[in-house]
Design an enzyme around this catalytic site. Structure first.
Site, PDB file in Angstrom:
ATOM      1  N   CYS A 271     -42.445 -27.361  28.984  1.00 19.01           N
ATOM      2  CA  CYS A 271     -42.822 -26.108  29.635  1.00 19.01           C
ATOM      3  C   CYS A 271     -42.324 -24.882  28.886  1.00 19.01           C
ATOM      4  O   CYS A 271     -42.402 -23.764  29.396  1.00 19.01           O
ATOM      5  CB  CYS A 271     -42.335 -26.079  31.084  1.00 19.01           C
TER       6      CYS A 271
ATOM      7  N   HIS B 132     -48.385  -5.086  33.450  1.00 20.43           N
ATOM      8  CA  HIS B 132     -49.640  -5.247  34.174  1.00 20.43           C
ATOM      9  C   HIS B 132     -50.833  -4.762  33.355  1.00 20.43           C
ATOM     10  O   HIS B 132     -51.917  -5.345  33.425  1.00 20.43           O
ATOM     11  CB  HIS B 132     -49.587  -4.481  35.502  1.00 20.43           C
TER      12      HIS B 132
ATOM     13  N   ASP C 274     -34.800 -22.541  25.847  1.00 19.30           N
ATOM     14  CA  ASP C 274     -33.343 -22.673  25.861  1.00 19.30           C
ATOM     15  C   ASP C 274     -32.862 -23.799  24.950  1.00 19.30           C
ATOM     16  O   ASP C 274     -31.804 -23.687  24.330  1.00 19.30           O
ATOM     17  CB  ASP C 274     -32.834 -22.905  27.284  1.00 19.30           C
TER      18      ASP C 274
ATOM     19  N   GLU D 272     -33.076 -28.901  28.650  1.00 27.24           N
ATOM     20  CA  GLU D 272     -32.921 -27.654  27.895  1.00 27.24           C
ATOM     21  C   GLU D 272     -31.524 -27.530  27.298  1.00 27.24           C
ATOM     22  O   GLU D 272     -31.214 -26.552  26.623  1.00 27.24           O
ATOM     23  CB  GLU D 272     -33.238 -26.446  28.792  1.00 27.24           C
TER      24      GLU D 272
END
Length: 578
Positions: free
Chosen positions: A504, A190, A457, A433
């Protein structure tokens, strides 16, 4: 001295170091008598309440300084302190074991942190920092130690710390803190996320920077390359001042592209969308100019809890993201990719020798259709609130794809019978993938609406190289000719069937890869939010007619090194935007 860490927030900062040393609380276990237990629980509860009140104030400060998205981090911290499983476990330990609140809190916190840090997922491992942050706050209150105010810094400094908690980061005064560097942390912590939002250059994961720097040392933070210089020479300082000027000018130019179309110099249009893990990420994606969501990782709804999320909870999470964008902007939701390396304690999955090759993702969902159907119902219900698309992960054969679609059809029939509305024309696609899927992409393309290439992947499976294993990391290379040929094969198979192809994986936001992928005809690029504007700027300088022959030539080359060198020499704009 030069120290190498993890680039957490781009940019360059320089100035005197300010060493933030946290006051340690020495926790000593004390045995209580039975008649002391009630008062000890009350003492603990009062400090939890005090911590919640403080976090509410910090949240409002963060909202004014950073915006709603970053302020919600503290809503999550408040939820932790209201969590009956966490706080209740501390109360039970005090009551049942007759020990003081400090010791009970420390033991429960250590157990929770161990669970999160054991997860083979960077995002979930970083959530351990949330538990550590809120527990430290309560522990300091129990010990009577008040929080240090970082606003007391009187001149622009570089903050040096073992770690900066989200609470620390939210209270940084941007006029006084030029940058920061920490021993620990990662890009998804964060503090790193907030540093990027505040545009404060940061380098994390430096291991022992606190031990190497003293207050007053002159420090340069290179948040773009993940390097920290301590007491550098005048030539290095002058070089970084020039980089700082160049970076500021470049950022001002990039910000002009937030509302621009993603189009090449010769008019070829593509989609630049973002990868997200929760609704808050979508806010950041939109602020960075994303034209939609190309990958909504839904497993985060399932992790860090003790039971499956309900259909209603999932529906609200999907609906909220769909409503953030207009009706034309895509929101691609990936069905559950859990199992193997991503463990759910309440699912009780068996240990596996090769989890990446095991019982996970679509394999688990097709075996546990009770879990799968709940998610599919939630996605279908959310589909009427935007341009929602469904995507299956880890498909390796036509049989799996058909079985998944059969389950989807059953869920559609159930919703229809109950008169529950959904988009009957919702696009359904799959991730590529696994090399097997890439090889039969021509067959798969006939039965899906789109492909999304998951390069993270795909590279590891193609090269038989674990991307987390440093000893074979040299093999994990996105520009390997075999990987590029598989990607090209998938894109061409999709186009031949009249379907679109996206990507992606991390490669989609790699500036060196973009000319190659654009030349191959990739239609959609999905990446982290911070990569969108540089990618859009590069695309504006490229011509489809020029990168197509570049891609064709690359596909004939023999090594990743040759390919990278050729592309970067052919496209000088890449170096300008890095």
């Amino acid at each position: 001295m030069e120290w190498k860490g993890i680039a957490a927030a781009s940019g360059y900062a320089m100035g005197p170091a300010f060493l933030l040393e946290e006051e340690k609380v020495a926790v000593q276990k004390q045995t209580l008598s039975p008649d002391q237990v009630g008062a000890e629980v009350e003492r603990f509860d009062s400090k939890v309440t005090q911590a919640i009140q403080e976090l509410e104030v910090i949240k409002e400060k963060a909202r004014k300084k950073l915006g709603d998205e970053e302020a919600e981090i503290f809503s999550a911290h408040i939820l932790v302190l209201n969590d009956p499983e966490y706080i209740g476990a501390v109360r039970e330990k005090i009551t049942n074991e007759y020990i003081n609140a400090e010791a009970a809190l420390q033991e429960v916190t250590d157990n929770f942190i161990a669970i999160f840090e054991s997860m083979d997922n960077e995002y979930m491992r970083e959530r351990a920092a949330d538990i550590r942050d809120v527990s430290s706050r309560v522990l300091h209150r129990l010990a009577g130690i008040e929080e240090k105010s970082l606003d007391d810094v009187s001149e622009p400094v570089v903050m040096i710390a073992h770690d900066l908690t989200p609470s620390d980061t939210a209270q940084l005064n941007r006029d006084k803190v030029a940058g920061f560097a920490t021993n620990i942390g990662g890009r998804t912590s964060h503090s790193a996320i907030m540093a990027r939002s505040m545009e404060i250059p940061a380098v994390v994961g430096l291991k022992n920077i606190v031990e190497q720097v003293k207050t007053g040392d002159y420090v340069v933070v290179d948040g773009s390359q993940g390097v920290v210089h301590v007491n550098p020479d005048e030539v290095t300082v002058a070089s970084y001042k020039e980089k700082q000027r160049h970076f500021a000018a470049r950022q001002a130019e990039l910000n002009k592209l937030k509302d621009a179309h993603s189009v090449t110099a010769d008019g070829h249009r593509v989609e630049l969308v973002s990868n997200i893990g929760n609704p808050l990420d979508a806010v950041g994606a939109k602020k960075n100019g994303a034209e939609g969501i190309g990958l909504y990782r839904t497993e985060f709804l399932y992790m860090g809890r003790n039971e499956f999320p309900s259909e209603e909870e999932q529906f609200e999470a999907y609906k909220s993201v769909a409503e953030m964008f207009d009706k034309e902007s895509p929101v691609v939701i990936r069905s559950l990719d859990i199992g193997g390396d991503k463990e759910l304690p309440y699912l009780d999955l068996p240990k596996e020798m090769n989890p990446f090759l095991g019982y996970r993702a679509i394999r688990l969902c097709l075996d546990r259709t009770d879990i799968f159907k709940v998610q599919l119902r939630a996605i279908l219900r959310a589909s009427i609130y935007g341009n929602v698309k469904l995507m299956y992960p880890m498909i390796s054969s036509l049989a799996e794809l058909r079985e998944a679609n059969k389950v989807l059809d059953e869920v559609k029939d159930e919703l229809t019978s109950k008169n529950i509305p959904f988009n009957r024309n919702m696009e359904v696609g799959m991730m590529i993938e696994i090399p097997a899927a890439a090889i039969i992409a021509d067959q798969l393309a006939k039965e899906v609406d789109f492909f999304s290439i998951g390069t993270n992947d795909l590279i590891q499976y193609t090269m038989a190289a674990d991307r987390m294993n440093e000893r074979v990391s040299y093999l994990y290379q996105p520009f390997n000719p075999a990987v590029l040929r598989l990607i090209n094969m998938v894109i061409q198979a999709a186009h031949k069937a009249g379907k679109w192809a996206g990507m992606c994986g991390e490669m989609a936001g790699n500036l060196t890869a973009i000319p190659i992928l654009l030349g191959m005809g990739l239609d959609e690029f999905s990446m982290s939010a911070s990569s969108i504007l540089p990618a859009r700027a590069l695309m504006h300088r490229l011509s489809q007619s020029e990168v197509k022959p570049l891609a064709e030539r690359v596909l004939q080359m023999e090594s990743a090194e040759e390919i990278v060198r050729y592309v970067e020499e052919s496209v000088p704009a890449i170096a300008e935007l890095m």
